[in-house]
Design an enzyme around this catalytic site. Structure first.
Site, short mmCIF file in Angstrom:
data_model
loop_
_atom_site.label_atom_id
_atom_site.label_comp_id
_atom_site.label_asym_id
_atom_site.label_seq_id
_atom_site.Cartn_x
_atom_site.Cartn_y
_atom_site.Cartn_z
N ASP A 145 43.88 36.90 32.34
CA ASP A 145 43.23 38.16 32.01
C ASP A 145 42.03 37.73 31.18
OD1 ASP A 145 42.29 40.38 30.57
OD2 ASP A 145 44.17 41.42 30.96
N HIS A 146 40.83 37.79 31.77
CA HIS A 146 39.71 37.13 31.11
C HIS A 146 39.37 37.77 29.75
CE1 HIS A 146 37.16 40.31 32.89
NE2 HIS A 146 36.26 40.00 31.97
N HIS A 164 43.35 44.64 31.14
CA HIS A 164 42.46 44.42 29.99
C HIS A 164 42.75 45.39 28.83
CE1 HIS A 164 40.51 41.97 32.85
NE2 HIS A 164 39.72 42.87 33.38
C1 BG6 Z 1 37.18 42.95 35.93
C2 BG6 Z 1 37.18 44.16 36.80
O1 BG6 Z 1 38.47 42.51 35.71
O2 BG6 Z 1 36.56 43.27 34.69
C3 BG6 Z 1 35.76 44.68 37.00
O3 BG6 Z 1 37.77 43.86 38.05
C4 BG6 Z 1 35.08 44.89 35.69
O4 BG6 Z 1 35.76 45.86 37.77
C5 BG6 Z 1 35.21 43.67 34.79
O5 BG6 Z 1 33.70 45.14 35.94
C6 BG6 Z 1 34.70 43.96 33.40
O6 BG6 Z 1 34.67 42.77 32.66
P1 BG6 Z 1 33.70 42.59 31.42
O7 BG6 Z 1 34.05 41.25 30.87
O8 BG6 Z 1 32.30 42.68 31.96
O9 BG6 Z 1 34.01 43.73 30.49
#
Ligand code: BG6
Length: 495
Positions: free
Chosen positions: A181-182, A244
């Site tokens: 989960d980045h 997230h």
């Molecule tokens: C991803 C989603 O996991 O997270 C995307 O699949 C989303 O739809 C993105 O745009 C958002 O990531 P960040 O790091 O830009 O908030």
């Protein structure tokens, strides 16, 4: 200390995630001297690249998406020598022998057995097939050195997530599995733990006695960015909340860990997920809102509506916005609402956590002197602003007794000279080091699905009648304002 020798295979090597995120991350780790002394990266894909054209393709990604966009005085060439391309059809079992072959060759070259990392950066429907063909390879039985990294989404609902977990468990030991989960790799997200547990200042008031409510906003200005086919089977709740946002909520709400052991942190988080009040299907309409963007204008530019995006059905019921009110039934949080919202094509890109403390118990100042609800507030800004601000009431200079809210700000940019690593850098380094703290354990994934299933089911049974219901550049549908206004509160944006 650099990690042990590592051989990284990237399924989806010619895909978008590798181009935008993984290769730039590995390149930056290399420049910062975090890559192992001995390493190789093998991109696996169907497209017909040779090593040379593949490296060129990746460098093109670096020039667009990396935090360092150039060759850093020749370092790109050195890095690129460690990158190769393997054209193979991941659906054919016999092709996997090619991987085993490469491992053997590298082992001989390194003079030792390296970490073997399989990164599945592929569409979710391809994951089970790859896992079941990869698992039987001899190298996968090595629970110490072989690891598999799985990107979200982990399943489409609770049942498919359990099935995927079962398949993975049949092939790998849980400690070999890294579910990414980045958000957990973001500096500002990790800092929530430092803020809460490295200071004695906040923790005594971090509970229902002093906190009125908590908000999490993850708004985006972009639309579905050409990912219509993926998004049609996802929607905002699955795409952002299941993972997230619930992860952020866990960081904010968890009890203090006694160590930074991976399982200790994950146990504390899963406790939060288990304590989230179960939502009955009947009350879904009261605590959850969904929205979909129409066509319109943003910053002087005309943008298409969701239903007009490529690969999206003209009557799509898929939500591009959602807001939900959660409760956590435990001693710390009983009756404190957690309002979360996320959406595409919204007014601003901001990921923020707002902790709204209760108002002063008795207010001797003239009531008209200030908007009290705006003060007593801690805002943790995750992205793109990276700061923490404490907003409180102060007396304005002058003979009148007038108050206004002021901010005490900790900004990353002002406080530190060094540039923070990207989330994927942190996470890839952790995989090489064998540190699973920032990755999701199978029970976490399942618990998060359990939380949102009643909403998904209720929505599926009752298709939306008012879509599209918000215009690009707004803060979502009116129902979202109503959700929080009913409780006498407002959504918070960056001050
Ligand atoms: C991803 C989603 O996991 O997270 C995307 O699949 C989303 O739809 C993105 O745009 C958002 O990531 P960040 O790091 O830009 O908030």
């Amino acid at each position: 200390k650099r990690p042990a020798s590592s051989l990284i295979f990237i399924f989806g090597g010619s895909g978008d995630l590798n181009h935008r995120k993984l290769s730039p991350a590995l390149y930056n780790l290399f420049i910062d001297e975090w890559m192992p002394e001995k390493f190789d990266i093998v991109g696996i894909g169907r497209r017909p690249y040779d090593n040379e054209s593949y490296r060129k393709h990746l460098f093109n990604g670096i020039q667009q998406f990396s935090r360092r966009k150039d060759d850093q005085g020749g370092k790109w060439q050195v890095f690129a020598d460690h990158v190769a391309y393997l054209q193979m059809d991941a659906e054919k079992e016999e092709e996997y022998e090619k991987i085993a072959e490469i491992v053997k060759i590298k082992e001989a070259e390194y003079g030792e057995h390296p970490n073997v990392i399989f990164y599945l950066a592929v569409a979710p429907q391809l994951v089970p097939g790859i896992v079941s063909k990869l698992g039987p390879l001899n190298i996968c039985a090595d629970t110490k050195c072989t690891r598999v990294v799985v990107e979200k989404p982990f399943g489409h609902d609770l049942a498919s997530a359990l099935e995927l977990n079962k398949l993975l468990a049949g092939m790998f030991d849980e400690k070999q599995i890294y579910r990414i989960d980045h958000y957990l790799g973001k500096e500002t997200v990790q800092n929530i733990l430092a803020l809460r547990f490295a200071n004695a200042l906040f923790e005594p008031i971090w509970n229902r006695n002093y906190i009125d409510h908590i908000q999490i906003t993850a708004s985006e200005t972009v639309g579905v960015e050409g990912r219509g086919d993926f998004y049609e089977s996802s929607g905002a709740l699955r795409d952002m909340v299941q993972n997230h946002i619930l992860q952020l909520l866990c960081m904010v709400a968890m009890e203090a860990p006694v160590s930074f052991d991976a399982d200790e942190i994950r146990n504390k988080k899963v406790d939060v997920l288990h304590a989230i009040r179960k939502i009955s299907k009947e009350e879904v309409h009261k605590i959850a809102v969904r929205g979909q963007y129409s066509e319109g204008w943003m910053k002087g530019q005309e943008v298409t509506g969701y239903r007009q995006e490529k690969n999206v059905a003209a009557d799509s019921p898929v939500e591009t916005f959602t807001a939900v009110k959660f409760y956590i039934d435990n001693w710390r949080w009983q009756d404190v609402p957690f309002y979360v919202r996320t959406g595409k094509r919204m007014a601003d890109k901001e990921t923020i956590v707002t902790v709204q403390f209760k108002a002063a118990p008795s207010y001797a100042f003239p009531p008209e002197s200030a908007e009290t609800w705006r003060a007593n507030r801690l805002t943790i800004s995750i992205a793109p602003e990276m700061d923490i601000r404490l907003r409180f009431q102060a007396k304005r200079p002058g003979q009148d007794l007038t108050l206004s809210p002021v901010d005490m700000i900790f900004s990353y940019q002002d406080a530190y000279e060094e540039h923070e690593p990207e989330a994927y850098e942190t996470l890839l380094l952790d995989v090489m080091e064998g540190n699973a703290t920032l990755f999701m354990r199978e029970d976490q994934v399942a618990a998060a699905w359990k939380v949102i299933m009643p909403i998904l089911e209720a929505w599926q049974q009752r298709p939306p009648v008012d879509f599209p219901n918000y215009t690009p550049g707004s803060w979502g549908p009116e129902d979202s304002e109503a959700l929080i206004a009913r409780d006498g509160r407002n959504w918070a944006s960056l001050p």
